[in-house]
Scaffold this motif. Sequence first.
Motif, PDB file in Angstrom:
ATOM      1  N   VAL A 191       0.852  -1.182   0.000  1.00  0.00           N
ATOM      2  CA  VAL A 191       0.000   0.000   0.000  1.00  0.00           C
ATOM      3  C   VAL A 191       0.892   1.238   0.000  1.00  0.00           C
ATOM      4  CG1 VAL A 191      -1.755   1.289   1.287  1.00  0.00           C
ATOM      5  CG2 VAL A 191      -1.825  -1.216   1.241  1.00  0.00           C
ATOM      6  N   LEU A 192       0.657   2.145  -0.948  1.00  0.00           N
ATOM      7  CA  LEU A 192       1.399   3.400  -0.980  1.00  0.00           C
ATOM      8  C   LEU A 192       0.963   4.251   0.204  1.00  0.00           C
ATOM      9  CD1 LEU A 192       3.356   5.312  -2.460  1.00  0.00           C
ATOM     10  CD2 LEU A 192       1.374   6.173  -3.737  1.00  0.00           C
ATOM     11  N   VAL A 193       1.922   4.679   1.047  1.00  0.00           N
ATOM     12  CA  VAL A 193       1.582   5.440   2.248  1.00  0.00           C
ATOM     13  C   VAL A 193       2.175   6.848   2.265  1.00  0.00           C
ATOM     14  CG1 VAL A 193       1.125   3.429   3.703  1.00  0.00           C
ATOM     15  CG2 VAL A 193       3.439   4.384   3.597  1.00  0.00           C
ATOM     16  N   GLN A 194       3.288   7.070   1.559  1.00  0.00           N
ATOM     17  CA  GLN A 194       3.894   8.397   1.539  1.00  0.00           C
ATOM     18  C   GLN A 194       4.557   8.667   0.196  1.00  0.00           C
ATOM     19  OE1 GLN A 194       6.669   8.636   4.816  1.00  0.00           O
ATOM     20  NE2 GLN A 194       5.059   9.025   6.308  1.00  0.00           N
ATOM     21  N   VAL A 195       4.574   9.945  -0.173  1.00  0.00           N
ATOM     22  CA  VAL A 195       5.251  10.406  -1.380  1.00  0.00           C
ATOM     23  C   VAL A 195       6.159  11.561  -0.976  1.00  0.00           C
ATOM     24  CG1 VAL A 195       4.952  11.415  -3.674  1.00  0.00           C
ATOM     25  CG2 VAL A 195       3.298   9.738  -2.834  1.00  0.00           C
ATOM     26  N   TRP A 196       7.450  11.445  -1.318  1.00  0.00           N
ATOM     27  CA  TRP A 196       8.434  12.468  -0.982  1.00  0.00           C
ATOM     28  C   TRP A 196       9.102  12.953  -2.251  1.00  0.00           C
ATOM     29  CZ3 TRP A 196       8.995  14.350   3.861  1.00  0.00           C
ATOM     30  CH2 TRP A 196       8.436  13.598   4.893  1.00  0.00           C
ATOM     31  N   LYS A 197       9.117  14.255  -2.449  1.00  0.00           N
ATOM     32  CA  LYS A 197       9.797  14.852  -3.586  1.00  0.00           C
ATOM     33  C   LYS A 197      11.196  15.265  -3.159  1.00  0.00           C
ATOM     34  CE  LYS A 197       9.028  17.923  -7.414  1.00  0.00           C
ATOM     35  NZ  LYS A 197       9.817  19.107  -7.480  1.00  0.00           N
ATOM     36  N   GLU A 198      12.156  15.091  -4.049  1.00  0.00           N
ATOM     37  CA  GLU A 198      13.549  15.431  -3.787  1.00  0.00           C
ATOM     38  C   GLU A 198      13.695  16.854  -3.251  1.00  0.00           C
ATOM     39  OE1 GLU A 198      17.701  14.994  -6.248  1.00  0.00           O
ATOM     40  OE2 GLU A 198      15.893  15.492  -7.360  1.00  0.00           O
ATOM     41  N   GLN A 199      14.549  16.996  -2.252  1.00  0.00           N
ATOM     42  CA  GLN A 199      14.895  18.278  -1.637  1.00  0.00           C
ATOM     43  C   GLN A 199      13.744  18.936  -0.874  1.00  0.00           C
ATOM     44  OE1 GLN A 199      18.110  19.189  -1.499  1.00  0.00           O
ATOM     45  NE2 GLN A 199      18.489  17.318  -2.643  1.00  0.00           N
ATOM     46  N   GLU A 200      12.700  18.200  -0.528  1.00  0.00           N
ATOM     47  CA  GLU A 200      11.568  18.748   0.219  1.00  0.00           C
ATOM     48  C   GLU A 200      11.569  18.162   1.634  1.00  0.00           C
ATOM     49  OE1 GLU A 200       9.252  20.992  -0.833  1.00  0.00           O
ATOM     50  OE2 GLU A 200      10.201  21.171  -2.789  1.00  0.00           O
ATOM     51  N   ILE A 201      11.163  18.956   2.626  1.00  0.00           N
ATOM     52  CA  ILE A 201      11.031  18.444   3.986  1.00  0.00           C
ATOM     53  C   ILE A 201       9.581  18.093   4.308  1.00  0.00           C
ATOM     54  CG2 ILE A 201      13.069  19.657   4.868  1.00  0.00           C
ATOM     55  CD1 ILE A 201      11.081  21.651   6.188  1.00  0.00           C
ATOM     56  N   ILE A 202       8.664  18.463   3.425  1.00  0.00           N
ATOM     57  CA  ILE A 202       7.255  18.125   3.617  1.00  0.00           C
ATOM     58  C   ILE A 202       6.831  17.186   2.497  1.00  0.00           C
ATOM     59  CG2 ILE A 202       4.899  19.003   3.691  1.00  0.00           C
ATOM     60  CD1 ILE A 202       6.025  21.559   4.923  1.00  0.00           C
ATOM     61  N   GLY A 203       6.306  16.035   2.892  1.00  0.00           N
ATOM     62  CA  GLY A 203       5.826  15.049   1.937  1.00  0.00           C
ATOM     63  C   GLY A 203       4.324  14.882   2.056  1.00  0.00           C
ATOM     64  N   SER A 204       3.787  13.972   1.273  1.00  0.00           N
ATOM     65  CA  SER A 204       2.354  13.680   1.298  1.00  0.00           C
ATOM     66  C   SER A 204       2.139  12.314   1.914  1.00  0.00           C
ATOM     67  CB  SER A 204       1.785  13.680  -0.125  1.00  0.00           C
ATOM     68  OG  SER A 204       1.911  14.956  -0.702  1.00  0.00           O
ATOM     69  N   GLU A 205       1.187  12.225   2.838  1.00  0.00           N
ATOM     70  CA  GLU A 205       0.851  10.959   3.472  1.00  0.00           C
ATOM     71  C   GLU A 205      -0.554  10.575   3.050  1.00  0.00           C
ATOM     72  OE1 GLU A 205       2.004   8.946   7.511  1.00  0.00           O
ATOM     73  OE2 GLU A 205       0.810  10.738   7.852  1.00  0.00           O
ATOM     74  N   LEU A 206      -0.714   9.345   2.556  1.00  0.00           N
ATOM     75  CA  LEU A 206      -2.011   8.864   2.109  1.00  0.00           C
ATOM     76  C   LEU A 206      -2.735   8.206   3.267  1.00  0.00           C
ATOM     77  CD1 LEU A 206      -0.045   8.950  -0.410  1.00  0.00           C
ATOM     78  CD2 LEU A 206      -1.693   7.433  -1.465  1.00  0.00           C
ATOM     79  N   TYR A 207      -4.016   8.426   3.328  1.00  0.00           N
ATOM     80  CA  TYR A 207      -4.829   7.837   4.386  1.00  0.00           C
ATOM     81  C   TYR A 207      -5.208   6.406   4.010  1.00  0.00           C
ATOM     82  CZ  TYR A 207      -5.206  12.747   5.591  1.00  0.00           C
ATOM     83  OH  TYR A 207      -4.924  14.050   5.900  1.00  0.00           O
ATOM     84  N   HIS A 208      -5.092   5.494   4.979  1.00  0.00           N
ATOM     85  CA  HIS A 208      -5.510   4.102   4.770  1.00  0.00           C
ATOM     86  C   HIS A 208      -5.753   3.455   6.125  1.00  0.00           C
ATOM     87  CE1 HIS A 208      -1.240   3.488   5.591  1.00  0.00           C
ATOM     88  NE2 HIS A 208      -1.518   2.255   5.869  1.00  0.00           N
ATOM     89  N   ALA A 209      -6.422   2.324   6.102  1.00  0.00           N
ATOM     90  CA  ALA A 209      -6.696   1.586   7.344  1.00  0.00           C
ATOM     91  C   ALA A 209      -5.380   1.093   7.930  1.00  0.00           C
ATOM     92  CB  ALA A 209      -7.622   0.418   7.051  1.00  0.00           C
ATOM     93  N   ARG A 210      -5.215   1.196   9.226  1.00  0.00           N
ATOM     94  CA  ARG A 210      -3.962   0.820   9.866  1.00  0.00           C
ATOM     95  C   ARG A 210      -3.960  -0.615  10.391  1.00  0.00           C
ATOM     96  NH1 ARG A 210      -0.101   3.826   8.292  1.00  0.00           N
ATOM     97  NH2 ARG A 210       1.078   3.360  10.139  1.00  0.00           N
ATOM     98  N   GLU A 211      -5.076  -1.328  10.356  1.00  0.00           N
ATOM     99  CA  GLU A 211      -5.071  -2.687  10.874  1.00  0.00           C
ATOM    100  C   GLU A 211      -4.398  -3.641   9.883  1.00  0.00           C
ATOM    101  OE1 GLU A 211      -9.539  -2.566   9.386  1.00  0.00           O
ATOM    102  OE2 GLU A 211      -8.705  -1.498  11.042  1.00  0.00           O
ATOM    103  N   GLY A 212      -3.704  -4.626  10.396  1.00  0.00           N
ATOM    104  CA  GLY A 212      -3.028  -5.611   9.557  1.00  0.00           C
ATOM    105  C   GLY A 212      -1.750  -5.094   8.923  1.00  0.00           C
ATOM    106  N   VAL A 213      -1.158  -4.006   9.440  1.00  0.00           N
ATOM    107  CA  VAL A 213       0.037  -3.412   8.844  1.00  0.00           C
ATOM    108  C   VAL A 213       1.281  -4.209   9.237  1.00  0.00           C
ATOM    109  CG1 VAL A 213       1.513  -1.352   8.793  1.00  0.00           C
ATOM    110  CG2 VAL A 213      -0.966  -1.113   8.829  1.00  0.00           C
ATOM    111  N   GLU A 214       2.134  -4.480   8.250  1.00  0.00           N
ATOM    112  CA  GLU A 214       3.415  -5.153   8.466  1.00  0.00           C
ATOM    113  C   GLU A 214       4.494  -4.314   7.790  1.00  0.00           C
ATOM    114  OE1 GLU A 214       3.213  -8.982   6.602  1.00  0.00           O
ATOM    115  OE2 GLU A 214       1.108  -9.161   7.083  1.00  0.00           O
ATOM    116  N   GLU A 215       5.748  -4.610   8.063  1.00  0.00           N
ATOM    117  CA  GLU A 215       6.844  -3.956   7.359  1.00  0.00           C
ATOM    118  C   GLU A 215       6.846  -4.462   5.919  1.00  0.00           C
ATOM    119  OE1 GLU A 215       9.910  -1.433   6.639  1.00  0.00           O
ATOM    120  OE2 GLU A 215       8.817  -1.597   8.517  1.00  0.00           O
TER     121      GLU A 215
END
Length: 135
Positions: free
Chosen positions: A97-121
């Motif tokens: 599941v895509l959870v974050q998007v980071w653009k080069e040289q930025e300190i602020i990224g985008s976090e996608l909302y999703h259900a947190r149950e069943g999360v693994e590495e």
Amino acid sequence: MKRITTSLAITVLLLVGAASAQYNDQKMTATIPFDFVVGKTALPAGQYVFLRTGQNQLLVRNTDGRNLTTVLTGSVETAKAASGSKLRFETVNGSHVLVQVWKEQEIIGSELYHAREGVEEAQYSAIHANNAGRR
């Protein structure tokens, strides 16, 4: 009074245009080597374009330019700017599941909302992306 209202409306329109223009450069492409989920949309492995279309919106396109899904995001911040553009994944109930998007040289990224149950590495926790310039 009518003049103040007109001036305010014009100012708001100019600010909206400026805010929209700042997202034109926030486009990146990445080849994802596995099936994955963005929001509620399952996508097969392949090459994709990720485009921020607004402050809290991320559009995913295929390489033909076809819009596949748009999702709402929130901001996530880090102390150190990203060394390269990255897409972060987590494994949720066996799916990447895509959870974050980071653009080069930025300190602020985008976090996608999703259900947190069943999360693994995730086996592939980050995919490097290339900045693609304007839409």
